[in-house]
Each structure stands twice: as C-alpha cells, then as structure tokens.
Design an enzyme around this catalytic site. Structure first.
Site, PDB file in Angstrom:
ATOM      1  N   SER A   1      57.383-104.036 -23.799  1.00  0.00           N
ATOM      2  CA  SER A   1      57.133-105.116 -22.847  1.00  0.00           C
ATOM      3  C   SER A   1      56.682-106.381 -23.571  1.00  0.00           C
ATOM      4  O   SER A   1      57.063-107.490 -23.192  1.00  0.00           O
ATOM      5  CB  SER A   1      56.074-104.681 -21.830  1.00  0.00           C
ATOM      6  OG  SER A   1      55.814-105.698 -20.898  1.00  0.00           O
ATOM      7  N   ARG A   2      55.909-106.217 -24.629  1.00  0.00           N
ATOM      8  CA  ARG A   2      55.409-107.389 -25.366  1.00  0.00           C
ATOM      9  C   ARG A   2      56.568-108.194 -25.950  1.00  0.00           C
ATOM     10  O   ARG A   2      56.645-109.415 -25.765  1.00  0.00           O
ATOM     11  CB  ARG A   2      54.461-106.940 -26.481  1.00  0.00           C
ATOM     12  CG  ARG A   2      53.931-108.083 -27.330  1.00  0.00           C
ATOM     13  CD  ARG A   2      53.009-107.574 -28.442  1.00  0.00           C
ATOM     14  NE  ARG A   2      52.598-108.665 -29.308  1.00  0.00           N
ATOM     15  CZ  ARG A   2      53.305-109.140 -30.328  1.00  0.00           C
ATOM     16  NH1 ARG A   2      54.482-108.596 -30.585  1.00  0.00           N
ATOM     17  NH2 ARG A   2      52.853-110.129 -31.071  1.00  0.00           N
TER      18      ARG A   2
ATOM     19  N   GLU B   1      65.135-104.428 -20.624  1.00  0.00           N
ATOM     20  CA  GLU B   1      64.717-103.100 -20.150  1.00  0.00           C
ATOM     21  C   GLU B   1      63.497-102.736 -20.969  1.00  0.00           C
ATOM     22  O   GLU B   1      63.588-102.475 -22.162  1.00  0.00           O
ATOM     23  CB  GLU B   1      65.845-102.079 -20.328  1.00  0.00           C
ATOM     24  CG  GLU B   1      65.647-100.796 -19.524  1.00  0.00           C
ATOM     25  CD  GLU B   1      64.634 -99.844 -20.130  1.00  0.00           C
ATOM     26  OE1 GLU B   1      63.511 -99.734 -19.570  1.00  0.00           O
ATOM     27  OE2 GLU B   1      64.930 -99.235 -21.152  1.00  0.00           O
TER      28      GLU B   1
ATOM     29  N   CYS C   1      60.708 -94.428 -21.984  1.00  0.00           N
ATOM     30  CA  CYS C   1      60.087 -95.470 -21.168  1.00  0.00           C
ATOM     31  C   CYS C   1      59.809 -94.983 -19.754  1.00  0.00           C
ATOM     32  O   CYS C   1      58.968 -95.546 -19.057  1.00  0.00           O
ATOM     33  CB  CYS C   1      60.955 -96.720 -21.150  1.00  0.00           C
ATOM     34  SG  CYS C   1      62.665 -96.439 -20.688  1.00  0.00           S
TER      35      CYS C   1
END
Length: 486
Positions: free
Chosen positions: A222-223, A243, A277
């Site tokens: 996500s970062r 994604e 994930c």
C-alpha cells in the site's frame, strides 16, 4: 541474461544484485541492475513495436499468447521449481501457481471479448459502433509473493489488447521473471513487444516516471502504491491500476462444524506463510462455549502446522517467508501487539537464523482497545472475541483497507446481513478468503486499490473505449436544420 530489450538479452550497467533462496540463504541468481538509460531503451523499444503489434489483430496476437501457454505447459516443472527456490514456497503451492498462469490465457481471451470487444447497432443517426483500443506502452510492476501469476495477470491481457509491455519484477524474484520472459521469447513474441528491466527502487523510479509510458499496472504494498498514486495525480492521461494489500477480517458465527471452520481459518490466515494480500489478519469469534471450543481446536491445529524448506518431504504446509528481514519483521509485529496488551495463544518464532522460516502465530488481541490498522504480511493472526454480530461487523470495518472479508456461518440470513454491511471488494461465505476466482474481478476499495479490479476485469484497464457513429457514404438528411440552405 538479466535484461531483455528489443528482443535481445543484455547485462545491466548498474550495481550488482543477487537473489537468495530464503529457506537456506544460498545465492541462486546474480546480475546487475538496469540504469535509467537502459530503462529508456526498453521504453523506446516498446514504443517502436506497439503500433505494428496492435495492427496484427487480435487473432494473430492470441496465437502468440497461446504459444506462450504451450511454453508454460512444456516448462511447468522448471518454472514451479524456480518459483519455489526463489520465494521459499513449498513445491505443491508453486505447482498451483504455474497452473494458474496457464489458465490465465483462456480467461484473458474470454475477458477481452466480454469486457472490451466490438459491438455495433443501427440507429436513426447511423451505425453506432463501440470498439476498444490499447493505451500503448504500459509498465508492469510485479510482486514477490506470486512472481509468476500476478504479473502474468497484467501482462497477458495487456498484450492481447495490443499494448506493449515493460516488465519490472520484484528485486527479490528476478530469476522467475527472467524465465518467464525467456518463455515469451520462445513463443515468438516480436522484438520490443515485451521488455524486462531488473532492479531496485532506482530502476522502478526511472520506469514509473518515464514520460513515454501510457500506463502502469502495480501489485504490491500500500505504501508504494500510494506513492505511485501521488506521482500520477498530475497525469490524467496515464492509466494507473493499483492492487495493494489488506487488513482482512474473518468472522465466525453459529458454525456447527467447527473442524471445517478451523480448516478454513488455517487456509485463510496461514497459506503462503501469510504472504497473500487476501490473507485473514483479524479473526472474530463469538463469546461462549462454542467459540471456546473452536479456539481450542484452532490453537491445537496452528501448533501442528508443518513448516519447512520448499523441497522438504513430506511437503510442509508453510514454506519460508520471502527473507530473513521479513521474518524478523513478523517477530517485531508480534512484540508490538503484546506490548499493547495482546496475549499469546500460539507464539510466532523465527525458526532458523539466516532464513525466512517462521512458525505461525495466533494472538488474542481482544483486550487492545484500538488495534493497529496495519497489514502484517506474514503468518500472524489476531483473535478478537465478540458478543454481538453488529459489533463484530463494525470492528471488521474499522480499517482503511478493503480487500477481502469473509463470514463462516450456517445461516444464509446472517450472510446476507453481513454482505450488505461489510466493505470489501472480495466477500466470501463459508470459504477461505484467500480463495479467488480468475473468472471474477479481483480488487478492493479504500487503501487496497484505486477501483481498477484485476483478474477478469483486467481487460478494462488494458484498453479504452472508442465510440463511433458511421455511415457507408456521406448523405444529406431528409430535412435540413433550421437556418440552413443547400
């Protein structure tokens, strides 16, 4: 053989990099990173090849993609072993990854026609036609957890749509990427249609910021995804598909077959050593005797999970994490939860120095008032006991992520209630939440993505619609508009 540009293999002009088997610390690949100049050469090669690739037509492109499928079939044992050595995943699991890569070809071809095909309708104004055209040159950034399947899920639909590709894999899995591109070369892909650049952050930055790419398809943290989103905010003409991860909840309610429920919990939280994930990070179990019985069975089952090297016989359920650094990160995450008031039910331990081998962990975090909204990317499951279903759903939704969620419950009414209220892109009932279908979209909301679902919907971000009104000849209308005379 490190970088593949304009149909030729090149050594890198950057610094030395290696790939390590995380299960034993052995070096299995060496190379040099691509410089910004080599990245530029790859983009220029892709740009030069793109129009001719598009003009081949779908059937000709599909024939080459199907030749790639044949190469995957013929080399599936080598590819599965390469993935296993480079990621540490057990051989049974990497064999399923290669199977998914093979299956992606037919699914992507079907999605191309269903999602982005051509449609024509006669209207009073003329023939209305909807077509789709490729964006042009796209970059694909691959992750380490599924170094074959996940970039393959971007590359195949992108090529079918008529795009050309620059593939930048994870720096942790360069050997898998090299083998994949070798198979594309053997399939007869024209020079420049796919290009491979290997490297770390600098290589990725050079590719992501290149003015001549028309899109970027990213799977990863996500970062990093948020940094890419900020970078592309001023470029509305470029397509960005993200994604990212999740802090995924799994709720248990009123399940009579607790052994089956425990099995689905194990598959949701600990498969791939927790490095999917979609893995469950938070488990919500009812208070009371039934919940107590389920937890007792779960604790025993977690303790019995077999962990070992990729090639151990009999095969383990969990292999190594991707690196020793990742393993130490999970030990630190567990320590943080304990400092906040968590209670160890099964301790996650680093099993062997110099490797990514860890045992699975289960922490009761019910006493923690506010859980860290973090994606602990490994085999560490947080347990919360709840007394009210609405409370459980509310807690499940207390995350900035929104990738996957699940409910194990015997009542269809409970599932309908849950489905209407949970916020996630993948919502499963009485199935592990790590189970996703390639015939469905795959993606999340919130910090998990940017509304560009992949899998069957990957075709959507690989092409843009072109609407046309057409007639076979220029003709005057029966009646001219007011104020006109001819």
């Amino acid at each position: 053989m490190t970088h593949y540009i304009q149909g030729q293999w090149h050594t890198g002009n950057g610094h030395d990099v290696t790939s390590i088997n995380p299960a034993n610390g052995e070096t299995i690949w060496c190379g040099k990173t691509a410089t910004a100049e080599q990245v530029n050469a790859a983009v220029e090669a892709a740009r030069a090849a793109q129009f001719d690739w598009f003009m081949l037509g779908f059937d000709a492109r599909l024939a080459i993609v199907e030749a790639y499928r044949s190469q995957l079939e013929a080399n599936k044992a080598e590819l599965a072993e390469t993935i296993a050595q480079e990621t540490g995943k057990p051989q049974w699991e990497t064999a399923t990854e290669v199977g998914a890569m093979i299956g992606k070809i037919a699914l992507s071809a079907a999605a191309y026609h269903k999602r982005t095909g051509t449609e024509a309708n006669d209207t009073p104004a003329g023939r209305a036609v909807i077509r789709h055209k490729p964006h042009g040159v796209v970059a694909v950034f691959g992750p380490y957890n599924f170094p074959g399947h996940l970039p393959n899920g971007h590359i195949v639909p992108a090529l079918l749509a008529g795009n050309t590709v620059i593939f930048k894999p994870s720096e942790l899995t360069p050997k898998v990427a090299e083998l994949m591109v070798t198979l594309w070369d053997k399939a007869g892909l024209p020079a420049g249609v796919i290009n491979l650049v290997q490297g770390e952050v600098d290589t990725g930055k050079a590719l992501a910021s290149h003015p001549q790419i028309d899109g970027l398809f990213f799977t990863g943290s996500s970062r990093t995804g948020h940094l890419l989103h900020q970078q592309y905010a001023g470029h509305p003409g470029k397509i960005l598909a993200l994604e990212m991860g999740g802090n995924n909840p799994l709720i248990i309610k009123g399940v009579q077959d607790i052994k089956a429920a425990v099995h689905d919990i194990l598959q949701s939280a600990y498969i791939s050593s927790g490095q999917r994930c979609t893995c469950a990070r938070r488990l919500y179990v009812e208070q009371g005797e039934q919940g107590d019985a389920l937890i007792a069975l779960l604790v025993d089952a977690v303790k019995q999970i077999k962990v070992g090297p990729w090639n151990a016989q009999p095969q383990p359920f969990m292999g190594s994490m991707i690196s020793e650094t990742a393993a130490k990160g999970m030990v630190a995450a567990q320590a943080n939860l304990l400092d906040l008031g968590g209670k160890v039910l099964v301790e996650l331990t680093h099993l062997q120095a110099g490797t990514g081998l860890v045992s699975p962990g289960l922490i009761d975090v019910t006493a923690i008032d506010v859980l860290p909204d973090e994606e602990y990317f490994g085999p560490l499951l947080q347990l919360v006991r709840y007394g009210d279903f609405d409370q459980a759903i509310k807690l499940a939704n207390q995350t900035r992520y929104g990738l996957s969620a699940g409910l194990l419950a015997d009542s269809r009414e409970d599932y309908d209630y849950f489905l209407a209220r949970i916020r996630a892109g993948i919502v499963n009932w009485n199935k592990q939440i790590t189970g996703a279908s390639g015939a469905a979209p795959f993606g999340g909301v919130g910090a998990s993505g940017n509304h560009r679902a992949s899998a069957f919907y990957a075709a959507d971000y690989c092409a843009y619609p072109v609407a046309s009104v057409e007639a076979d000849a220029v003709s005057l209308p029966a009646t001219l508009s007011p104020g006109l005379s001819l």
